[in-house]
Design an enzyme around this catalytic site. Structure first.
Site, PDB file in Angstrom:
ATOM      1  N   ASP A 178       0.859  -1.187   0.000  1.00 35.12           N
ATOM      2  CA  ASP A 178       0.000   0.000   0.000  1.00 35.12           C
ATOM      3  C   ASP A 178       0.894   1.236   0.000  1.00 35.12           C
ATOM      4  OD1 ASP A 178      -3.267   0.195   0.891  1.00 35.12           O
ATOM      5  OD2 ASP A 178      -2.121   2.073   1.011  1.00 35.12           O
ATOM      6  N   ASP A 214       3.527   2.042  -4.563  1.00 32.40           N
ATOM      7  CA  ASP A 214       2.592   2.888  -5.296  1.00 32.40           C
ATOM      8  C   ASP A 214       2.330   2.145  -6.597  1.00 32.40           C
ATOM      9  OD1 ASP A 214       1.389   4.657  -7.041  1.00 32.40           O
ATOM     10  OD2 ASP A 214       2.577   6.386  -6.415  1.00 32.40           O
ATOM     11  N   VAL A 215       1.099   1.712  -6.812  1.00 30.87           N
ATOM     12  CA  VAL A 215       0.813   0.822  -7.952  1.00 30.87           C
ATOM     13  C   VAL A 215       1.065   1.475  -9.305  1.00 30.87           C
ATOM     14  CG1 VAL A 215      -0.841  -0.655  -6.724  1.00 30.87           C
ATOM     15  CG2 VAL A 215      -1.667   1.393  -7.939  1.00 30.87           C
ATOM     16  N   LYS A 263     -12.940   1.806 -14.039  1.00 34.52           N
ATOM     17  CA  LYS A 263     -13.394   0.478 -13.605  1.00 34.52           C
ATOM     18  C   LYS A 263     -13.889  -0.356 -14.796  1.00 34.52           C
ATOM     19  CE  LYS A 263     -12.356   0.775  -9.277  1.00 34.52           C
ATOM     20  NZ  LYS A 263     -11.342  -0.128  -8.710  1.00 34.52           N
ATOM     21  N   TYR A 282     -14.116   7.664 -12.861  1.00 36.46           N
ATOM     22  CA  TYR A 282     -14.107   6.436 -12.049  1.00 36.46           C
ATOM     23  C   TYR A 282     -14.782   5.298 -12.826  1.00 36.46           C
ATOM     24  CZ  TYR A 282     -14.675   3.309  -8.018  1.00 36.46           C
ATOM     25  OH  TYR A 282     -14.627   2.224  -7.159  1.00 36.46           O
ATOM     26  N   THR A 326     -15.947   4.803   1.314  1.00 34.92           N
ATOM     27  CA  THR A 326     -17.365   5.179   1.203  1.00 34.92           C
ATOM     28  C   THR A 326     -17.892   5.878   2.465  1.00 34.92           C
ATOM     29  OG1 THR A 326     -17.869   2.930   1.903  1.00 34.92           O
ATOM     30  CG2 THR A 326     -18.040   3.382  -0.452  1.00 34.92           C
TER      31      THR A 326
HETATM   32  P1  NAP Z   1     -10.005   2.129   0.781  1.00 30.87           P
HETATM   33  O1  NAP Z   1     -10.449   1.718   2.127  1.00 30.87           O
HETATM   34  O2  NAP Z   1      -9.806   3.584   0.479  1.00 30.87           O
HETATM   35  O3  NAP Z   1      -8.669   1.324   0.449  1.00 30.87           O
HETATM   36  C1  NAP Z   1      -7.910   1.590  -0.705  1.00 30.87           C
HETATM   37  C2  NAP Z   1      -6.439   1.504  -0.328  1.00 30.87           C
HETATM   38  O4  NAP Z   1      -5.658   1.696  -1.537  1.00 30.87           O
HETATM   39  C3  NAP Z   1      -6.022   2.628   0.643  1.00 30.87           C
HETATM   40  O5  NAP Z   1      -5.172   2.134   1.646  1.00 30.87           O
HETATM   41  C4  NAP Z   1      -5.288   3.586  -0.290  1.00 30.87           C
HETATM   42  O6  NAP Z   1      -4.364   4.407   0.389  1.00 30.87           O
HETATM   43  C5  NAP Z   1      -4.617   2.614  -1.227  1.00 30.87           C
HETATM   44  N1  NAP Z   1      -4.105   3.275  -2.421  1.00 30.87           N
HETATM   45  C6  NAP Z   1      -4.597   4.375  -3.055  1.00 30.87           C
HETATM   46  N2  NAP Z   1      -3.808   4.709  -4.087  1.00 30.87           N
HETATM   47  C7  NAP Z   1      -2.792   3.802  -4.116  1.00 30.87           C
HETATM   48  C8  NAP Z   1      -1.654   3.626  -4.941  1.00 30.87           C
HETATM   49  N3  NAP Z   1      -1.382   4.462  -5.945  1.00 30.87           N
HETATM   50  N4  NAP Z   1      -0.831   2.569  -4.694  1.00 30.87           N
HETATM   51  C9  NAP Z   1      -1.072   1.738  -3.667  1.00 30.87           C
HETATM   52  N5  NAP Z   1      -2.122   1.871  -2.825  1.00 30.87           N
HETATM   53  C10 NAP Z   1      -2.980   2.888  -3.063  1.00 30.87           C
HETATM   54  O7  NAP Z   1     -11.015   1.648  -0.341  1.00 30.87           O
HETATM   55  P2  NAP Z   1     -11.907   0.310  -0.502  1.00 30.87           P
HETATM   56  O8  NAP Z   1     -13.302   0.723  -0.437  1.00 30.87           O
HETATM   57  O9  NAP Z   1     -11.387  -0.795   0.327  1.00 30.87           O
HETATM   58  O10 NAP Z   1     -11.614   0.026  -2.035  1.00 30.87           O
HETATM   59  C11 NAP Z   1     -10.781  -1.021  -2.495  1.00 30.87           C
HETATM   60  C12 NAP Z   1     -11.060  -1.218  -3.984  1.00 30.87           C
HETATM   61  O11 NAP Z   1     -12.429  -1.595  -4.151  1.00 30.87           O
HETATM   62  C13 NAP Z   1     -10.844   0.025  -4.834  1.00 30.87           C
HETATM   63  O12 NAP Z   1     -10.273  -0.347  -6.072  1.00 30.87           O
HETATM   64  C14 NAP Z   1     -12.256   0.537  -5.029  1.00 30.87           C
HETATM   65  O13 NAP Z   1     -12.376   1.317  -6.204  1.00 30.87           O
HETATM   66  C15 NAP Z   1     -13.021  -0.754  -5.116  1.00 30.87           C
HETATM   67  N6  NAP Z   1     -14.445  -0.646  -4.813  1.00 30.87           N
HETATM   68  C16 NAP Z   1     -14.871  -0.215  -3.588  1.00 30.87           C
HETATM   69  C17 NAP Z   1     -16.240  -0.135  -3.349  1.00 30.87           C
HETATM   70  C18 NAP Z   1     -16.812   0.305  -2.029  1.00 30.87           C
HETATM   71  O14 NAP Z   1     -18.029   0.487  -1.943  1.00 30.87           O
HETATM   72  N7  NAP Z   1     -16.006   0.508  -0.991  1.00 30.87           N
HETATM   73  C19 NAP Z   1     -17.143  -0.486  -4.358  1.00 30.87           C
HETATM   74  C20 NAP Z   1     -16.662  -0.914  -5.575  1.00 30.87           C
HETATM   75  C21 NAP Z   1     -15.310  -0.996  -5.798  1.00 30.87           C
HETATM   76  P3  NAP Z   1      -4.838   5.909   0.787  1.00 30.87           P
HETATM   77  O15 NAP Z   1      -6.031   5.754   1.678  1.00 30.87           O
HETATM   78  O16 NAP Z   1      -3.638   6.475   1.443  1.00 30.87           O
HETATM   79  O17 NAP Z   1      -5.200   6.560  -0.536  1.00 30.87           O
END
Ligand code: NAP
Length: 266
Positions: free
Chosen positions: A40, A66-67, A175, A171, A209
């Site tokens: 991460d 950083d991805v 996706k 976004y 969210t």
């Molecule tokens: P989250 O809690 O914000 O977790 C995402 C993690 O990715 C955070 O630790 C973030 O760090 C890290 N990150 C951001 N940019 C990065 C980079 N360039 N390199 C490495 N790590 C990075 O979000 P989540 O809800 O678990 O989401 C996880 C995935 O599911 C995402 O791809 C999201 O689009 C997808 N998703 C989520 C939902 C939902 O309802 N939650 C629905 C559909 C899809 P920082 O916080 O420091 O940025």
């Protein structure tokens, strides 16, 4: 030892592992016997999740990644093979919504602006993390997975990769790219025994969210759109990742696993 566990002897990289869906996926994978390289940009939270997994008897290490940075991917994959001897599973979870991080409570149903308000810089940032990050991880996993005799790549897309919504076209586009990229990769690497699938979560309670779900009006709109009447948990998604990571899904590639409480069935 490890009897009945579903990922015994597997080595997995999980990106976005410090928070939400990625953190839970890392916990579930380690709990099922995998050695997990949790990555991460957030090192503090990432190390804390690894500490929790290790305290529970699981095998995990943290590496800052950083991805969007290809050099870091090269180093990460090389180190994973060096430390654990192979790579079997890559879960590309890291992602951003494009919401302003200062915005603690979201006021519009979709995080991020309408097309005319979304700058080229914002578009590029979202595409770079969500789509390019997935491309880079997948590309760098191919050679080690081939050496391991096959593997499973799981790319987290979204319901936003299937349907449109009120705003944040960038976004949706990012996706949608993850969804179709996964199918192209699945076809290209099926002969190597490398499976590539996408997962499409609906509204899941995570730090991403929280600004929307802490607004009662928005939470209501989202719950009403979800036939099963509750938000998803990170575990709902992590268990889908577990299925696609395990050998139970050995005939599954190029598929899209929708885990959304029924939202897109309507
Ligand atoms: P989250 O809690 O914000 O977790 C995402 C993690 O990715 C955070 O630790 C973030 O760090 C890290 N990150 C951001 N940019 C990065 C980079 N360039 N390199 C490495 N790590 C990075 O979000 P989540 O809800 O678990 O989401 C996880 C995935 O599911 C995402 O791809 C999201 O689009 C997808 N998703 C989520 C939902 C939902 O309802 N939650 C629905 C559909 C899809 P920082 O916080 O420091 O940025």
């Amino acid at each position: 030892m490890g009897e009945g566990k579903r990922l015994v002897d597997k080595v997995a990289i999980v990106t976005g592992g410090a928070s939400g869906i990625g953190a839970e996926t890392a916990r579930v994978f380690a709990g099922q016997g995998a050695s997990v390289v949790l990555c991460d940009v957030n090192s503090v939270l990432g190390r804390s999740v690894v500490g929790e997994i290790s305290d529970g008897g699981g095998n995990a290490i943290f590496r800052a990644l950083d991805v969007t940075n290809e050099q870091q991917w090269t180093a990460l994959v090389a180190e994973t093979e060096e430390m654990f001897g192979k790579l079997n599973i890559l879960t590309n979870v890291a992602g951003i919504s494009g919401r302003d991080p200062k915005e603690l409570t979201q006021v519009t149903p979709t995080a991020g602006g309408m097309l005319e308000d979304q700058s080229l810089d914002k578009w590029n940032q979202i595409m770079e993390v969500n789509a390019t990050g997935t491309f880079l991880g997948t590309r760098h996993a191919i050679a080690p997975m081939r050496r391991a005799g096959g593997g499973s790549i799981i790319n987290i897309s979204s319901i936003c990769g299937i349907i449109g919504s009120f705003a944040n076209a960038a976004y949706h586009a990012s996706k949608g790219a993850v969804r179709i990229f996964s199918k192209a990769a699945a076809i290209q690497y099926a002969p190597d025994g490398i499976r590539v699938n996408s997962i499409h979560p609906g509204f899941v309670d995570t730090p991403m969210t929280k600004p929307a779900h802490s607004n009662p009006e928005l939470a209501q709109i989202r719950l009403e759109a979800t036939p099963l009447g509750r938000f998803g948990t990170p575990r709902d998604i992590a268990l889908g990742c577990l299925y696609l990571a395990s050998d139970e899904s050995s005939w599954v590639t190029g598929s899209e696993l929708v885990i959304d409480g029924g939202l897109t069935a309507k």
